[in-house]
Scaffold this motif. Structure first.
Motif, PDB file in Angstrom:
ATOM      1  N   GLN A 275       0.846  -1.186   0.000  1.00  0.00           N
ATOM      2  CA  GLN A 275       0.000   0.000   0.000  1.00  0.00           C
ATOM      3  C   GLN A 275       0.872   1.221   0.000  1.00  0.00           C
ATOM      4  O   GLN A 275       1.830   1.295   0.767  1.00  0.00           O
ATOM      5  CB  GLN A 275      -0.853  -0.019   1.253  1.00  0.00           C
ATOM      6  CG  GLN A 275      -1.930   1.027   1.253  1.00  0.00           C
ATOM      7  CD  GLN A 275      -2.919   0.732   2.344  1.00  0.00           C
ATOM      8  OE1 GLN A 275      -3.454  -0.370   2.435  1.00  0.00           O
ATOM      9  NE2 GLN A 275      -3.160   1.702   3.180  1.00  0.00           N
ATOM     10  N   MET A 276       0.526   2.162  -0.849  1.00  0.00           N
ATOM     11  CA  MET A 276       1.287   3.406  -0.869  1.00  0.00           C
ATOM     12  C   MET A 276       0.316   4.507  -0.516  1.00  0.00           C
ATOM     13  O   MET A 276      -0.638   4.749  -1.249  1.00  0.00           O
ATOM     14  CB  MET A 276       1.847   3.645  -2.253  1.00  0.00           C
ATOM     15  CG  MET A 276       2.926   4.663  -2.249  1.00  0.00           C
ATOM     16  SD  MET A 276       3.333   5.135  -3.886  1.00  0.00           S
ATOM     17  CE  MET A 276       2.284   6.516  -4.073  1.00  0.00           C
ATOM     18  N   THR A 277       0.518   5.089   0.625  1.00  0.00           N
ATOM     19  CA  THR A 277      -0.403   6.130   1.063  1.00  0.00           C
ATOM     20  C   THR A 277       0.372   7.410   1.276  1.00  0.00           C
ATOM     21  O   THR A 277       1.552   7.402   1.494  1.00  0.00           O
ATOM     22  CB  THR A 277      -1.072   5.741   2.385  1.00  0.00           C
ATOM     23  OG1 THR A 277      -0.064   5.419   3.325  1.00  0.00           O
ATOM     24  CG2 THR A 277      -1.975   4.568   2.205  1.00  0.00           C
ATOM     25  N   GLY A 278      -0.338   8.492   1.218  1.00  0.00           N
ATOM     26  CA  GLY A 278       0.365   9.753   1.387  1.00  0.00           C
ATOM     27  C   GLY A 278       0.414  10.446   0.049  1.00  0.00           C
ATOM     28  O   GLY A 278       0.360   9.845  -0.987  1.00  0.00           O
ATOM     29  N   ASN A 279       0.506  11.769   0.156  1.00  0.00           N
ATOM     30  CA  ASN A 279       0.320  12.565  -1.041  1.00  0.00           C
ATOM     31  C   ASN A 279       1.653  12.733  -1.735  1.00  0.00           C
ATOM     32  O   ASN A 279       2.195  13.815  -1.811  1.00  0.00           O
ATOM     33  CB  ASN A 279      -0.281  13.900  -0.627  1.00  0.00           C
ATOM     34  CG  ASN A 279      -1.333  13.669   0.438  1.00  0.00           C
ATOM     35  OD1 ASN A 279      -2.185  12.816   0.289  1.00  0.00           O
ATOM     36  ND2 ASN A 279      -1.245  14.376   1.545  1.00  0.00           N
ATOM     37  N   MET A 280       2.189  11.632  -2.256  1.00  0.00           N
ATOM     38  CA  MET A 280       3.495  11.734  -2.904  1.00  0.00           C
ATOM     39  C   MET A 280       3.486  10.908  -4.169  1.00  0.00           C
ATOM     40  O   MET A 280       2.595  10.099  -4.403  1.00  0.00           O
ATOM     41  CB  MET A 280       4.558  11.223  -1.956  1.00  0.00           C
ATOM     42  CG  MET A 280       4.344   9.787  -1.619  1.00  0.00           C
ATOM     43  SD  MET A 280       5.679   9.150  -0.695  1.00  0.00           S
ATOM     44  CE  MET A 280       5.113   7.519  -0.411  1.00  0.00           C
ATOM     45  N   LEU A 281       4.509  11.107  -4.961  1.00  0.00           N
ATOM     46  CA  LEU A 281       4.617  10.409  -6.233  1.00  0.00           C
ATOM     47  C   LEU A 281       5.894   9.595  -6.248  1.00  0.00           C
ATOM     48  O   LEU A 281       6.940  10.085  -5.854  1.00  0.00           O
ATOM     49  CB  LEU A 281       4.656  11.429  -7.381  1.00  0.00           C
ATOM     50  CG  LEU A 281       3.426  12.339  -7.485  1.00  0.00           C
ATOM     51  CD1 LEU A 281       3.688  13.484  -8.414  1.00  0.00           C
ATOM     52  CD2 LEU A 281       2.234  11.559  -7.956  1.00  0.00           C
ATOM     53  N   LEU A 282       5.796   8.350  -6.709  1.00  0.00           N
ATOM     54  CA  LEU A 282       6.984   7.501  -6.789  1.00  0.00           C
ATOM     55  C   LEU A 282       7.090   6.947  -8.187  1.00  0.00           C
ATOM     56  O   LEU A 282       6.110   6.873  -8.914  1.00  0.00           O
ATOM     57  CB  LEU A 282       6.861   6.314  -5.831  1.00  0.00           C
ATOM     58  CG  LEU A 282       6.849   6.570  -4.353  1.00  0.00           C
ATOM     59  CD1 LEU A 282       6.694   5.246  -3.635  1.00  0.00           C
ATOM     60  CD2 LEU A 282       8.143   7.209  -3.894  1.00  0.00           C
ATOM     61  N   ASN A 283       8.299   6.499  -8.550  1.00  0.00           N
ATOM     62  CA  ASN A 283       8.377   5.774  -9.811  1.00  0.00           C
ATOM     63  C   ASN A 283       8.683   4.306  -9.543  1.00  0.00           C
ATOM     64  O   ASN A 283       8.907   3.896  -8.415  1.00  0.00           O
ATOM     65  CB  ASN A 283       9.390   6.410 -10.756  1.00  0.00           C
ATOM     66  CG  ASN A 283      10.731   6.621 -10.085  1.00  0.00           C
ATOM     67  OD1 ASN A 283      11.108   5.859  -9.203  1.00  0.00           O
ATOM     68  ND2 ASN A 283      11.423   7.676 -10.479  1.00  0.00           N
ATOM     69  N   LYS A 284       8.700   3.538 -10.631  1.00  0.00           N
ATOM     70  CA  LYS A 284       8.742   2.089 -10.511  1.00  0.00           C
ATOM     71  C   LYS A 284       9.991   1.612  -9.774  1.00  0.00           C
ATOM     72  O   LYS A 284       9.921   0.708  -8.937  1.00  0.00           O
ATOM     73  CB  LYS A 284       8.682   1.497 -11.918  1.00  0.00           C
ATOM     74  CG  LYS A 284       8.336   0.022 -11.945  1.00  0.00           C
ATOM     75  CD  LYS A 284       8.345  -0.491 -13.347  1.00  0.00           C
ATOM     76  CE  LYS A 284       9.674  -1.128 -13.652  1.00  0.00           C
ATOM     77  NZ  LYS A 284       9.702  -1.832 -14.924  1.00  0.00           N
TER      78      LYS A 284
END
Lengths: 440, 262, 294
Positions: free
Chosen positions: A235-244
């Motif tokens: 689960q990725m929560t939080g207002n952020m952006l990640l890449n692969k």
């Protein structure tokens, strides 16, 4: 009560420190805090201390009706409560978003990944099944409650024993704990969670954030995995952006961490089992988690954690040294007493010896006198043959005396040899203790 | 579990799709005249309605307003008639609450909320018919509704689900594939820079398969992005007359709408 | 009483009247690149990242000299100094009223920005503050002008002219704010026998003809005289026309309203509600305006 916000200077400080790859408590980026797993007297009760975060889980079961759509499956409910004793701003009874999120993550991790075999909880298909309930309470909050709760709940589930049942036709008998030993749950695998927090728009990531780091983070990723490298929940929560790439890197970090956490869990469980079976009091297990990092090669030669460890070991050694010194002192005292006793005994023996010697001397002198007298008598009574008997008698008495002389001699010898040995051992002990001192 | 073959011999799924094929997507923007923005989205048989109210003043006192950013509030609701069996879903239950939170987080990554400080944006989503990938359809519909409301976004958020069946990754899962118990990964993507705004996985999956599944889901998101862009473009074209009439047709006219500087 | 049922399939398809032929429209979607060239000023609806200008809303790119902005189809009203707005009082606070104007944030009307009854000019006292509720209460409708815009985008209003103030009998209509252009005059006395106030925030107020001379009471006394049925009919017709224009995305100002009114005369007032008739009127109005432009 409203939550006190983090001040801007604290926020900036923490962020700056993370840029320099430092954390507030001196840990490495991927280190966990000290983990302490404690089981209660009741089966299914477990408390986990992850640094300052304290979480308690309790498993209980009851019989109930299954769902219509799944008549052969039992239930597993997870309930999370953030109690105000953990942090003043938690309100009692109110289901906050945080508690909700945690409960859902744990549900996915434990239930949806089929960690606990729900079909084994069936008593009578369609009619009666076991309903398991895991109640988790946060007792003290210092960040990363998800990891602690996941560890706690799976430990509690592994620890739990449900009452044994016998089915005879239509009747089901549930045996109490006294009648039959309760049986463990059927657990396929042990899923554990790892929380990774991100900072500076995903540039830096840390595991096991404390509550101040959590207030500053962009967002977090929760990975639930078991030791066979099977991901149970992501689960990725939080207002952020990640890449692969970042996502895959996190899974690799999680793999390493899960193995360590698993070791802690297994050791704690086995220690508890041992304690229970051998009748000892059920103890706690402490794990020091600061050594293992993912990028071991990049770790600096000296870190705070290492220095702390050395300090601790030195402390322990000094404790032991103190103990041993006390022992040595005791021994010396004891030995000195023994020495005195032995000396006194030796003196006595010596006196006895002297007296006997003097007696022997007296005997000898009297003998000579007697022999002189006898010679005179022989000379006087050379014609008489009555002196031979007297000589024989004398000879016999002489031999008897000689034997008597020999016996008392032996005693002082043995005593002295014994004393000698004890004296030797005493000296050797003192030598050993001296050696110990020198060695430390 | 029923002995359905989710992936048959000729590599077709139960509904006849290939593993990398998406379901049919239909969209309509501006469905409700009352709302600031609204959208209707169909992904196969999953049908979702989304409405946006805002930005407006924060309701519920000064304490809830954020002086730096907008407060995004989502309300997710699944109709009782949406699934094959009528089932009333608790609006304030644990699952809905979680979905609300996740929608908020995914949208927060896209909305330029510093432009709407002290404001509140409400997003209401209703699932009219559910056939798998509910969350994906919700997120896609919310994005469309936000665009319809004229709220500034960094990029469109597209969402797609993927699962692994027989060692092959399969995109845009429907209800049957979802309930078969295999691991389902949901990815919310900002396609411009290929950044992941939201990710959730349930079920058990070996870590080696994660990359493959992630790639598959991201590819699905890209395809959905192309489709949505097309639809929005069409919508703009049909209403393009609005742009010409609100703009002065000839430069010589006295009345000019003053463009405001940001 | 008959009920009218229509099938949505029978609705006429959108006739995209080709006004876009004159000037090609540059339509963009959030995330699209507008231009890579430097030297442009960033307007509404855009953002800059790595020296590239991207669109943040879905709409049409407008270039005025060096300023680039993207205008979306729909957006909430953002105030400018000098705009005429119509709003509702939602709260009576300390020395000010809170006014709802269908914008991002609620607007504010300070006590010092209103005319006291009788037209006096004096410093506002404690008593004035307590008497605020006598002037304007929650639920009252007012027309005002934007005095200033705060940093967060909320508006400060004033009713310092005698033409502004509390609104009495009439009909309020809400249309998208983008359909209302900024013009010199927003108060119109239409020849058909009604007055209309077109607020920049999309609120349109249609009422019986305001008598220029006599009704200058400072705007706090409402005229509750009974309005006769012919005026009511005119007002109703205008309402329906305005609704028709709004639904078909036609700009609303006095000319368009009058055109629409003209075209609607052949229908009964209640027929104007029907979507096909509304569309017809809107199309006719669009054509006439377009023709008049050239």
């Amino acid at each position: 009560m409203k939550e006190t916000p983090l001040s801007n200077c604290e926020r900036n400080f923490i962020l700056k420190a993370i840029e320099n790859k430092e954390r507030l408590d001196g840990r490495q980026s991927y280190d966990y805090r000290r983990i302490k797993l404690e089981f209660g007297i009741d089966r299914g009760c477990c408390t986990v201390e992850l640094g300052e975060t304290i979480v308690m889980a309790k498993v209980s079961c009851e019989v109930g009706q299954p769902k219509q759509t799944r008549p052969t499956e039992g239930f597993l409910y997870i309930n999370v409560e953030f109690s105000p004793m953990a942090e003043a701003h938690f309100e009692p009874g109110k289901q906050t978003e945080q508690a909700n999120e945690m409960a859902r993550v744990l549900e996915r991790c434990l239930r949806d990944s089929r960690a606990v075999d729900l079909e084994s909880l069936c008593i009578m298909a369609g009619a009666k099944v076991w309903k398991l309930r895991v109640d988790i309470k946060i007792l003290n909050y210092d960040g990363n409650t998800i990891d602690a709760s996941a560890l706690c709940s799976i430990a509690a589930l592994s620890h739990f024993r449900r009452p044994d049942i016998t089915v005879s036709g239509e009747e089901v008998t549930i045996h109490s704990v006294d009648e039959k030993d309760p049986i463990p749950l059927s657990i396929h695998h042990l899923p554990l969670c790892v929380t990774i927090a991100f900072f500076h728009q995903g540039t830096y990531c840390l595991t096991d954030p404390i509550s101040r780091e959590e207030k500053v983070m962009d967002g977090k990723m929760i990975i639930g995995m078991n030791k066979h490298r099977e991901i149970c929940t992501l689960q990725m929560t939080g207002n952020m952006l990640l890449n692969k790439e970042q996502v895959l890197r996190c899974t690799n970090i999680a793999t390493v961490k899960i193995v360590e956490l698993n070791d802690v869990l297994q050791n704690a469980l086995s220690a508890d089992e041992e304690a229970r079976s051998s009748g000892k009091p059920y103890g706690t297990y402490v794990a020091d988690f600061r050594k293992v990092t993912v990028k071991a090669a990049e770790s600096p030669t000296h870190s705070m954690s290492e220095i702390e460890e050395e300090a601790r070991s030195m402390q322990l050694d000094s404790d032991r040294m103190e103990e041993s010194e006390e022992e040595v002192v005791e021994n010396v005292v004891k030995n000195s007493w023994l020495l005195r006793i032995k000396e006194s005994k030796a003196n006595e023996a010596q006196k006895v010896k002297d007296t006997i010697c003097s007696e022997i001397d007296e005997f000898l002198t009297t003998q000579r006198e007697m022999s002189d007298l006898q010679q005179q008598s022989i000379v006087n009574n050379s014609s008489k043959n009555n002196g031979a008997k007297g000589q024989d008698q004398d000879a016999k008495t002489d031999t008897k005396r000689k034997r008597n002389q020999n016996r008392p001699k032996k005693k002082p010898d043995t005593q002295s040899t014994a004393k000698g040995e004890s004296l030797d051992s005493a000296t050797s002990q003192t030598k050993k203790s001296k050696g110990k001192r020198k060695g430390k | 579990m029923a002995a359905w073959e989710l992936l048959k011999d000729q590599n077709f799924r139960l509904d006849g799709r290939k593993p990398t094929e998406l379901r049919r997507i239909e969209t309509r923007l501006g469905v409700f005249p009352n709302a600031d923005g609204s959208a209707y989205l169909e992904q196969g048989n999953t049908k979702v309605l989304a409405t946006v109210y805002g930005p407006h003043e924060v309701k519920g006192g000064r304490g809830r307003s954020n002086p730096d950013k907008a407060v995004i509030n989502c309300q997710f609701s699944k109709s009782a008639f949406s699934s094959s069996e009528r089932k009333t879903h608790m609006k304030f239950g644990r699952n809905s609450s979680e979905t609300n939170q996740h929608l908020v987080q995914a949208l927060n990554a896209a909305v330029m909320s510093h432009l709407y400080a002290r404001c509140q944006i409400d997003v209401y989503v209703e699932i009219v018919q559910s056939d798998g990938s509910d969350f994906c359809a919700c997120l896609n519909a919310s994005t469309l509704a936000l665009i319809d409301a004229g709220i500034a976004l960094k990029d469109i958020v597209t969402c797609c689900s993927a699962t692994i069946v027989d060692e092959k990754s399969v995109v845009d899962v429907n209800y049957v594939e979802e309930s078969s118990g295999s691991a389902v990964l949901i990815v919310g993507l900002l396609p411009k820079d290929e950044q992941i705004a939201y990710m959730q996985m349930k079920g058990r999956l070996h870590a080696d398969h994660l990359e493959k599944l992630l790639d598959c889901a991201v590819e699905g998101c890209r395809n959905i992005n192309n489709i949505l862009k097309e639809r929005i473009g069409e919508h703009l074209k049909t209403h393009s007359s609005h742009f010409t009439l609100t703009r002065p047709a000839t430069p010589g006219r006295a009345e000019r709408s003053r463009p405001a500087i940001a | 009483m008959s009920i009218d049922i229509r099938l949505s399939n029978e609705k006429l398809q959108h006739e995209s009247t080709d006004f876009s032929a004159e000037r090609p429209l540059h339509l963009v979607i959030p995330g699209d690149i507008i231009t890579r060239e430097a030297g442009y000023m960033r307007g509404h609806g855009t953002y800059m990242e790595n020296d590239v200008l991207y669109a943040s809303v879905a709409g049409c790119v407008e270039k005025v000299n060096k300023l680039i902005c993207v205008k979306p189809l729909k957006s909430r009203y953002t105030g400018e100094v000098g705009d005429v707005v119509i709003g509702r009082i939602i709260e009576v606070g300390q020395k000010r009223w809170r006014v709802e104007t269908h914008s991002k944030l609620d607007s504010v009307l300070h006590l010092s920005s209103v005319n006291l009854p009788g037209g006096e000019l004096r410093k506002r006292s404690e008593e004035d503050e307590r008497m605020m509720r006598n002037y304007l209460q929650e639920g009252d409708l007012i027309s005002a002008e934007v005095q200033s815009v705060y940093a967060d985008g909320s508006l400060s209003l004033h009713t310092r002219s005698l033409k502004y103030g509390k609104l009495g009998q009439g009909s309020l209509l809400q249309v998208p704010a983008s359909l209302v252009r900024r013009r010199k005059n927003h108060f119109h006395n239409l020849p058909c026998g009604a007055s209309v106030i077109i607020g920049n925030n999309g609120y349109i107020w249609i009422c019986p003809t305001i008598n220029e001379q006599s009704d200058k009471t400072g705007g706090f006394v409402t005229n509750y005289e009974r309005v006769n049925s012919s005026t009511r009919e005119v007002i109703a017709r205008l309402m329906n026309c305005a609704t028709a224009l709004a639904e078909n995305m036609v700009v609303i100002y006095d000319t368009t309203l009058l055109c629409a009114h003209e075209f609607s005369l052949k229908y009964e007032v209640k027929e104007l509600i029907k979507p096909d008739i509304a569309k017809e009127i809107a199309l006719l109005t669009k054509q006439k305006i377009h023709n008049n432009d050239y």
